[in-house]
Motif scaffolding. Structure first.
Motif, PDB file in Angstrom:
ATOM      1  N   PRO A  26       0.981  -1.115   0.025  1.00 27.44           N
ATOM      2  CA  PRO A  26       0.018  -0.125   0.037  1.00 27.44           C
ATOM      3  C   PRO A  26       0.845   1.199   0.038  1.00 27.44           C
ATOM      4  CG  PRO A  26      -0.858  -1.521   1.633  1.00 27.44           C
ATOM      5  CD  PRO A  26       0.345  -2.166   0.796  1.00 27.44           C
ATOM      6  N   GLU A  27       0.448   2.340  -0.665  1.00 26.51           N
ATOM      7  CA  GLU A  27       1.306   3.417  -0.848  1.00 26.51           C
ATOM      8  C   GLU A  27       1.536   4.091   0.240  1.00 26.51           C
ATOM      9  OE1 GLU A  27      -1.116   5.740  -3.993  1.00 26.51           O
ATOM     10  OE2 GLU A  27      -1.227   7.317  -2.359  1.00 26.51           O
ATOM     11  N   SER A  28       0.791   3.936   1.342  1.00 31.98           N
ATOM     12  CA  SER A  28       1.070   4.646   2.538  1.00 31.98           C
ATOM     13  C   SER A  28       2.458   4.395   2.974  1.00 31.98           C
ATOM     14  CB  SER A  28       0.108   4.436   3.826  1.00 31.98           C
ATOM     15  OG  SER A  28      -0.107   2.962   3.928  1.00 31.98           O
ATOM     16  N   SER A  29       2.907   3.007   2.603  1.00 32.74           N
ATOM     17  CA  SER A  29       4.177   2.620   3.184  1.00 32.74           C
ATOM     18  C   SER A  29       5.474   3.332   2.486  1.00 32.74           C
ATOM     19  CB  SER A  29       4.160   1.117   3.399  1.00 32.74           C
ATOM     20  OG  SER A  29       4.223   0.750   1.978  1.00 32.74           O
ATOM     21  N   SER A  97       1.686   1.238  -9.040  1.00 32.58           N
ATOM     22  CA  SER A  97       0.703   1.817  -8.089  1.00 32.58           C
ATOM     23  C   SER A  97       0.555   0.385  -6.986  1.00 32.58           C
ATOM     24  CB  SER A  97      -0.659   1.678  -8.508  1.00 32.58           C
ATOM     25  OG  SER A  97      -0.493   2.561  -9.930  1.00 32.58           O
ATOM     26  N   GLN A  98       0.022   0.856  -5.690  1.00 32.07           N
ATOM     27  CA  GLN A  98      -0.085  -0.243  -4.929  1.00 32.07           C
ATOM     28  C   GLN A  98      -0.949  -1.190  -5.462  1.00 32.07           C
ATOM     29  OE1 GLN A  98      -2.073   1.904  -1.743  1.00 32.07           O
ATOM     30  NE2 GLN A  98      -4.294   1.609  -2.789  1.00 32.07           N
ATOM     31  N   GLY A  99      -0.528  -2.591  -4.935  1.00 32.61           N
ATOM     32  CA  GLY A  99      -1.416  -3.745  -5.472  1.00 32.61           C
ATOM     33  C   GLY A  99      -0.872  -4.255  -6.716  1.00 32.61           C
ATOM     34  N   ASP A 100      -0.035  -3.392  -7.453  1.00 29.35           N
ATOM     35  CA  ASP A 100       0.500  -4.163  -8.616  1.00 29.35           C
ATOM     36  C   ASP A 100       1.409  -5.343  -8.328  1.00 29.35           C
ATOM     37  OD1 ASP A 100      -0.747  -2.147 -10.247  1.00 29.35           O
ATOM     38  OD2 ASP A 100       1.169  -0.901 -10.323  1.00 29.35           O
ATOM     39  N   PHE A 101       1.277  -6.354  -9.299  1.00 35.20           N
ATOM     40  CA  PHE A 101       2.189  -7.453  -9.339  1.00 35.20           C
ATOM     41  C   PHE A 101       3.300  -7.303  -9.943  1.00 35.20           C
ATOM     42  CE2 PHE A 101      -1.628  -9.194  -7.436  1.00 35.20           C
ATOM     43  CZ  PHE A 101      -1.062  -9.880  -6.400  1.00 35.20           C
ATOM     44  N   VAL A 102       4.679  -7.251  -9.241  1.00 36.72           N
ATOM     45  CA  VAL A 102       5.670  -6.756 -10.320  1.00 36.72           C
ATOM     46  C   VAL A 102       6.810  -8.058  -9.878  1.00 36.72           C
ATOM     47  CG1 VAL A 102       5.612  -4.419  -9.758  1.00 36.72           C
ATOM     48  CG2 VAL A 102       6.765  -5.784  -8.119  1.00 36.72           C
ATOM     49  N   PHE A 103       7.751  -8.110 -10.856  1.00 38.59           N
ATOM     50  CA  PHE A 103       8.588  -9.087 -10.661  1.00 38.59           C
ATOM     51  C   PHE A 103       9.945  -8.359 -11.147  1.00 38.59           C
ATOM     52  CE2 PHE A 103      10.337  -9.924 -15.123  1.00 38.59           C
ATOM     53  CZ  PHE A 103       9.308  -9.366 -15.777  1.00 38.59           C
ATOM     54  N   GLY A 104      11.053  -9.189 -10.554  1.00 35.04           N
ATOM     55  CA  GLY A 104      12.534  -8.670 -10.851  1.00 35.04           C
ATOM     56  C   GLY A 104      13.588  -9.694 -10.129  1.00 35.04           C
ATOM     57  N   PHE A 105      14.753  -8.895  -9.767  1.00 40.17           N
ATOM     58  CA  PHE A 105      15.603  -9.844  -9.137  1.00 40.17           C
ATOM     59  C   PHE A 105      16.228  -9.135  -8.009  1.00 40.17           C
ATOM     60  CE2 PHE A 105      17.612  -6.853 -12.251  1.00 40.17           C
ATOM     61  CZ  PHE A 105      18.632  -6.519 -11.592  1.00 40.17           C
ATOM     62  N   PHE A 106      17.173  -9.795  -7.341  1.00 42.23           N
ATOM     63  CA  PHE A 106      17.799  -9.243  -6.146  1.00 42.23           C
ATOM     64  C   PHE A 106      19.390  -8.867  -6.704  1.00 42.23           C
ATOM     65  CE2 PHE A 106      14.918 -11.955  -3.981  1.00 42.23           C
ATOM     66  CZ  PHE A 106      14.055 -11.023  -3.252  1.00 42.23           C
ATOM     67  N   MET A 107      19.538  -7.751  -6.420  1.00 47.15           N
ATOM     68  CA  MET A 107      20.840  -7.090  -6.836  1.00 47.15           C
ATOM     69  C   MET A 107      21.901  -8.027  -5.886  1.00 47.15           C
ATOM     70  SD  MET A 107      21.090  -3.314  -8.264  1.00 47.15           S
ATOM     71  CE  MET A 107      20.683  -2.467  -7.133  1.00 47.15           C
ATOM     72  N   ASP A 108      21.502  -8.153  -5.015  1.00 49.72           N
ATOM     73  CA  ASP A 108      22.476  -8.707  -3.640  1.00 49.72           C
ATOM     74  C   ASP A 108      22.361 -10.290  -3.602  1.00 49.72           C
ATOM     75  OD1 ASP A 108      19.940  -8.609  -2.706  1.00 49.72           O
ATOM     76  OD2 ASP A 108      20.233  -7.836  -0.724  1.00 49.72           O
TER      77      ASP A 108
END
Lengths: 792, 191
Positions: A26-29, A97-108
Motif C-alpha cells: 500500500p502506498e502509505s508505506s 501503483s499499490q497492489g501491482d504485481f511486479v517481478f524482478g531480481f535481487f541485486m544482492d
C-alpha cells in the motif's frame, strides 16, 4: 554466513541471478519516498526517488501482522532503454501503483535485501480486484486509495461482469491460510473501475464525449426573420438534458455520467439557461413586430398631417412622438416579461414534450404573438385617441391602422436574402445541419387562433403592465396535428439539406446495424450537387457514425420535366447500432427516453413521469395513462388508506386507470417468441442488395497490374481495378455484382507491392416480390426495409 | 465490417490523464490520437481519422474550463502573433452566454466577396448598436442611408453642417398633398 563469506563475490550475476515475484505494498508505506510536489532542493525529498516497498512471494508472508508493510525492503526500478536514465534530461517515470504485481531480481543475490523491479504483471478485466486494500496481501487490490478519485476514463458505464477469483493456492477455498476471509469484495465484479484502464471497456468520459448536443448558429435577421429552428433546437436540447438527469435516478449508466447530488437544482439551472436562450430569440421576433407596428402607425398617420396648418404641426409632432413612445414602451415591457414567460414555457415543455417537433416551437411563437396582437391593438386604440382629438376626421384612419395591425405577421413572410448560409446548426462531432425555418403561414394562422383566446382587458401600457404576457402555454402543447409524445424508436432517416426540397427515401439497415444504402421514394426538386448535404438522423440516437453523401442528378419527372434531384446516396461510413426495426424503446430529439422494459405514466394534464425500469414502485391516480412492457400484466394494489387498486393493466398499449393504486414496474420476458414486427403488412418490404459501384477514396501507390480487388464477404461479387504508371488506382469496375448483401462489405486490393488504396462499395437494391421470398434460398439474402417516409 | 475496430490501440495514462492512440470513440470514429483529463468528463483533445468531412483528419479541443491561447512574445510588429485560418468553410465564433470581445491597437474588419452577393458586413443586434469614437467617418462608394422606423436625430452640439449638391427635404405632409417641385424623398414618403 561463513559459507557466504567464503564464496560470495558481490557482483551482480556472479552470485547467481535470483528472480522474484511480489506485490507493491500500500502506498502509505512508500509514498513519502517521493516529494509529491516540486520542492526547492533535494534536502526536501525524504527518499531516493523511484522506490517502492514490495512484498515478495516466498520471502515475505501475506500476513501483515508478521511483516508490516513498513518493514518490507525498498525495491529500485529498472527502466527500458527507451526511457533514459536522467542523463541529458532523458527520463521517464515509473507507473507503478499499490497492489501491482511486479517481478524482478535481487541485486544482492541471496541476501535478498536489494530487489529491483523489472516489470509489472498487468491486471486483466476478469481479475477479481478488491476496491480497498485487503487485510491479507498477495490478493489483487485497487491502485486507488480511499482518498483518490477514480479517473472518469476508468469508470465503467455498465454494471456487472464476470471475475475469476484467485485459485490454485493451498486451501480448498482457493486462498492461503493467511488470506482466509480477508480478501475483500472484488470491485470490478459489480461496478466501478475498469481494472486495466484499457480502451476495451466503455467508460463514462468517452460516452459523455460522444453525446455533444448540436447548437444553433445565429444568422442575420434577413436570413431568419423568425428563428423557429433555433428555438426548436434549444427546446430539444434542454428537454434531453432534463430527461437524462431525471432518468439518472433509475439508471446507473446515466448516473455515472451525471454526478449531481441535487438533480432538481440542476434541472432548474438548465431551465434557466434555456429560457434565456429562447427569450433572446423571441426578442428578435418582438423587435421585428415593433418595427412593423411603428411603420404601420406612422404610415397611417402621415395621411393626417396635411389636415393641419403649419402652426398646428408642432402639437401634432408631440402627439406623434407620444404615440411612438407608447408603442416603444409597450414593447419594452413585453420584452421585459419575456424571460419569465419562457421559463414558464420551458418548465411545462420539460414535463409534456418528449419529442420537440417543429410544431412545438411554432405553437409557442404563435401563442405568444397571438397575445401581442390583441395587446398592440388595445394599446393603439388608446394611444391614437390623442390624434383623433387633434384631427377631427382621423377616426377612419385610426381604424385602418388598428385593422392593419392584425396582419402584423404577414411581413415575416418575406423571401430570404439570396446569400444566406446553408448551415446554421453545428455539432462538433456530427457536423452541420440546416435548422427549420418554420412554417410562417402556419405560425400566422396559429397566432390568430391564439389571439382569439386572449381577449382580455389591457392595462394602460404607461402604467404597470406587469403580466402583459401572462401565458401558461397550456394550449400550445395541445394542438391537433402536433405530436409531442414519445416516438417509437426505429430505423434512422435520411435528411437532405442545403438546397432543393422533397427528396425522401428509406435507409436500408444491415444486420450489424449499419447503413447499407437507400431506397429513394422521391428524388425531390431543385437540388444542387454542390450545395446539397445529407445526414443520417436517428430519432432515438441509438446508431452512431454513419456518414452519407447525396448523389444529385437530373431526372425526368412524371410530367416529362427535367428535374435535379437526389437519386441515391453514397455511404461513406456505414456506422453502427442503428435499428433495422422498432425494438420497443421510445424517444425523440435523438435520445432514447424510455427503454423497451420501462413503464410509462402519462398524467391527465399531459405531463409524463420519468419512465421507470423494472422493479420500481409506481403510484398512479385516476385518469393516468399507463403503458407497461408488452407481454406483462400487473394488477394495481391499494394505496395508503386502502384506497383503489385492483385494476389490471395489460402491457403493450396505454391503459387509462380509473382508481388510485400502485404497482411494481414489471420485467418483461424478452425470450418469449415474438411475432415478426413489423410485418410486410405494417410497413416493411424486402430488398436484395447487389454491388453496383466501387468508389476510390484513396488511389494508393505502387500497385501492379496483376493485383486483385478483394471483397469480403463477396456474395458472388467481383471487381477489377486499373492502375496508372505509378501504381495508383484509377478505376475499379464491378464485373460481377453478386446478390444478397446483408452487411457492408470490406474492400481492399491484395498486392505484393501496393499501399494505401481505399475503396468503398456502393450497394444498389432490387425490390423482391413476395413469391421470391418463399424460396428458402432467397430468404437469407433479403434485407427488410421499414417504410419510414412520412412517419416521422 | 460496419463497426470500426482497431486491434492495435495503445494507451499511456494515470488516474489524472491519458494519451491514447487509435481508439474507437463511442460514436464509432477512429481517433488517431487522444489526450484527455481523467478528472473531467469533457476535457480532451482528439485527432480523428474517420467520420464526416470536418471530423476526418480534424481536431477537436473540448474543455469545460476555458480554452486559452497566448502567444507571440517574440513576433515582430505587423506579423501575426496568433493566426487562425479556415482554409475553406466558415470561421464561427460563438459566445451564446457571454460577450465576444475583440481588442487591438487597430481593428480591421474586411469583407471581400467576389460577386454582387458577397462582400457584406452584417451587424444585427436586438437591442442597440453603439459606436463611440473621437471621429466617426461613414463613407460609401454609392449610397448611405440612415433609417429608423421611429425617430432619427442628428445633433451637432457645436455646429451641424449639412451639405448637398442639391438638397431635398420632405416631411409626412407631402405624402398627401405633395410639394411644388416633387422629389425622390417625396415619392418615398408617398409610398
Amino acid at each position: 554466513m561463513i559459507e557466504q563469506g567464503l564464496f560470495k563475490r558481490y557482483f551482480v550475476g556472479r552470485d547467481g541471478f535470483i528472480w522474484w515475484i511480489g506485490q507493491v505494498a500500500p502506498e502509505s508505506s512508500w509514498k513519502d519516498n517521493k516529494a509529491g510536489a516540486p520542492v526547492g532542493t533535494n534536502s526536501d525529498i525524504k527518499g531516493f526517488g523511484e522506490r517502492y516497498r514490495v512484498r515478495i512471494m516466498g520471502y515475505h508472508t501475506a500476513n501483515i501482522d508478521e511483516i508490516p508493510d513498513g518493514e518490507l525492503p525498498w525495491a529500485y526500478v529498472m527502466y527500458p532503454v527507451t526511457a533514459g536514465g536522467g542523463g541529458r534530461s532523458g527520463s521517464q517515470s515509473a507507473n507503478i501503483s499499490q497492489g501491482d504485481f511486479v517481478f524482478g531480481f535481487f541485486m544482492d543475490g541471496e541476501d535478498c535485501q536489494m530487489p529491483v523491479i523489472m516489470g509489472i504483471l498487468g491486471n486483466n478485466e476478469y481479475a477479481a480486484v478488491s476496491k480497498n486494500i485487503t487485510k491479507a496481501r498477495f490478493v489483487p487490490f485497487s491502485g486507488y486509495t480511499e482518498n483518490d478519485n477514480v479517473s472518469t476514463t476508468a469508470l465503467k458505464t455498465e454494471q456487472g461482469g464476470q471475475v475469476v477469483e484467485q485459485t490454485g493456492a493451498q486451501t480448498t477455498e482457493g486462498k492461503t491460510e493467511a488470506q482466509g476471509d480477508n480478501t475483500g469484495e472484488s470491485n470490478n465484479k459489480t461496478v466501478i473501475e475498469a481494472v486495466t484502464a484499457s480502451t476495451a471497456i466503455k467508460d463514462a468520459a468517452s460516452e459523455v464525449a460522444a453525446e455533444e448536443q448540436s447548437q444553433p448558429i445565429a444568422e442575420p435577421e434577413d436570413c431568419e426573420p423568425i428563428p423557429t429552428g433555433r428555438i426548436q433546437k434549444q427546446i430539444q436540447n434542454v428537454i434531453v438534458e432534463i430527461q437524462k438527469l431525471q432518468k439518472s435516478q433509475y439508471k446507473y449508466s446515466l448516473a455515472v455520467k451525471n454526478n449531481i447530488g441535487d438533480i432538481q437544482e440542476e434541472i432548474n439551472n438548465k431551465i434557466e439557461k434555456a429560457q434565456k436562450f429562447i427569450a433572446e430569440n423571441m426578442k428578435w421576433i418582438f423587435t421585428q413586430i415593433e418595427k412593423f407596428v411603428i411603420n404601420t402607425v406612422n404610415k397611417g398617420m402621415k395621411k393626417t398631417y396635411f389636415l393641419l396648418f403649419p402652426n398646428e404641426r408642432p402639437q401634432l409632432k408631440v402627439a406623434v412622438d407620444t404615440i411612438n413612445d407608447l408603442i416603444a414602451c409597450l414593447f419594452r415591457k413585453l420584452i421585459g416579461g419575456l424571460l419569465q414567460q419562457m421559463g414558464s414555457f420551458v418548465k411545462n415543455a420539460a414535463k409534456k414534450v418528449i419529442n420537440a417537433a417543429e410544431c412545438v416551437a411554432e405553437n409557442m411563437i404563435g401563442a405568444t404573438l397571438g397575445k401581442i396582437i390583441s395587446q398592440v391593438q388595445n394599446t393603439l386604440n388608446q394611444a391614437l385617441s390623442s390624434i383623433t382629438s387633434l384631427v377631427g376626421q382621423a377616426q377612419s384612419i385610426v381604424n385602418d391602422i388598428v385593422g392593419t395591425i392584425t396582419d402584423v405577421l404577414s411581413f415575416l413572410s418575406c423571401e430570404e436574402e439570396p446569400k444566406c448560409s446553408e448551415v446554421n446548426e453545428w455539432n462538433i462531432l456530427s457536423g452541420g445541419n440546416k435548422l427549420s425555418k418554420g412554417d410562417i403561414e402556419s405560425i400566422i394562422g396559429k397566432s390568430k387562433n391564439f389571439a382569439k383566446g386572449f381577449e382580455t382587458a389591457l392595462e394602460n401600457a404607461q402604467g404597470g403592465a406587469e403580466g402583459l404576457l401572462d401565458n401558461d402555454f397550456s394550449d400550445a402543447f395541445n394542438v391537433d396535428g402536433c405530436s409531442i409524445g414519445p416516438l417509437l424508436c426505429g430505423p434512422p432517416i435520411a435528411e437532405f439539406f442545403g438546397s432543393g426540397t422533397d427528396a425522401v427515401g428509406n435507409l436500408i439497415i444491415g444486420t450489424a446495424g449499419e447503413v447499407l444504402g437507400i431506397d429513394m421514394k422521391s428524388f425531390g426538386i431543385g437540388y444542387d450537387s454542390e450545395k446539397t448535404f445529407a445526414k443520417v438522423k436517428d430519432q432515438c440516437g441509438k446508431g452512431k457514425g454513419a456518414v452519407i453523401r447525396p448523389i444529385v442528378e437530373d431526372y425526368t419527372d412524371d410530367d416529362g420535366n427535367i428535374q435535379s434531384g437526389v437519386v441515391d446516396i453514397e455511404v461513406v461510413y456505414p456506422g453502427t447500432g442503428y435499428l433495422s426495426a422498432p425494438d420497443g424503446s421510445k424517444g425523440g430529439n435523438e435520445y432514447t427516453w424510455a427503454d423497451p422494459d420501462d413503464s410509462i405514466v402519462k398524467k391527465p394534464n399531459g405531463d409524463y413521469d420519468v419512465p421507470k425500469p423494472p422493479g420500481n414502485i409506481i403510484v398512479v391516480g385516476p385518469g393516468d395513462e399507463v403503458t407497461i412492457p408488452p407481454g406483462t400484466i400487473v394488477v394495481t394494489e391499494p394505496i395508503e388508506g386502502d384506497q383503489g387498486g385492483g385494476e389490471e393493466i395489460i402491457g403493450g398499449n396505454p391503459v387509462t386507470v380509473e382508481r388510485p393504486g400502485k404497482f411494481t414496474s414489471p420485467l418483461p420476458d424478452f425470450n418469449r417468441v415474438s411475432g415478426d414486427y413489423p410485418s410486410e403488412s405494417n410497413g416493411s418490404y424486402p430488398v436484395i442488395l447487389y454491388l453496383c459501384e466501387i468508389f476510390i477514396d484513396n488511389t494508393g501507390i505502387n500497385y501492379s497490374f496483376e493485383d486483385k480487388v478483394v471483397i469480403e464477404p463477396d456474395i458472388g461479387a467481383k471487381a477489377e481495378a486499373k492502375f496508372d504508371q505509378q501504381g495508383r488506382v484509377i478505376s475499379v469496375k464491378v464485373t460481377e455484382q453478386g446478390e444478397g448483401f446483408t452487411e457492408y462489405p470490406r474492400l481492399y486490393i491484395r498486392s505484393e507491392t501496393g499501399y494505401n488504396a481505399q475503396l468503398r462499395p456502393k450497394l444498389c437494391i432490387d425490390r423482391v416480390g413476395s413469391d421470391e421470398l418463399k424460396q428458402p434460398t432467397s430468404q437469407d439474402k433479403v434485407v427488410r426495409v421499414i417504410d419510414c417516409v412520412g412517419k416521422f | 465490417m460496419a463497426e470500426l475496430k482497431n486491434y492495435h490501440t495503445i494507451r499511456y495514462g494515470t488516474a489524472e490523464g491519458e494519451l491514447q492512440f487509435g481508439h474507437i470513440t463511442q460514436d464509432n470514429v477512429l481517433s488517431a490520437v487522444m489526450l484527455r483529463n481523467g478528472g473531467s468528463l469533457k476535457h480532451y483533445i482528439t485527432l480523428d481519422a474517420t467520420g464526416e468531412k470536418h471530423r476526418k483528419h480534424g481536431t477537436i479541443c473540448r474543455s469545460p474550463g476555458s480554452f486559452q491561447v497566448r502567444a507571440g512574445d517574440n513576433v515582430d510588429e505587423d506579423h501575426p502573433g496568433v493566426y487562425i485560418e479556415a482554409v475553406s468553410g466558415d470561421l464561427v465564433l460563438r459566445a451564446p452566454s457571454g460577450r465576444v470581445r475583440i481588442e487591438g491597437v487597430n481593428i480591421d474588419l474586411v469583407a471581400s466577396g467576389a460577386d454582387g452577393q458577397n462582400g457584406v458586413v452584417n451587424i444585427n443586434s436586438n437591442e442597440k448598436v453603439i459606436i463611440k469614437s473621437q471621429t466617426i467617418d461613414v463613407s460609401s462608394k454609392v449610397s448611405t442611408k440612415i433609417f429608423s422606423e421611429k425617430t432619427v436625430e442628428t445633433i451637432g452640439r457645436g455646429i451641424l453642417n449639412m451639405y448637398g449638391g442639391l438638397v431635398d427635404v420632405a416631411d409626412g405632409a407631402t405624402s398627401v398633398k405633395g410639394s411644388k417641385g416633387g422629389s425622390l424623398n417625396e415619392e418615398q414618403q408617398k409610398a
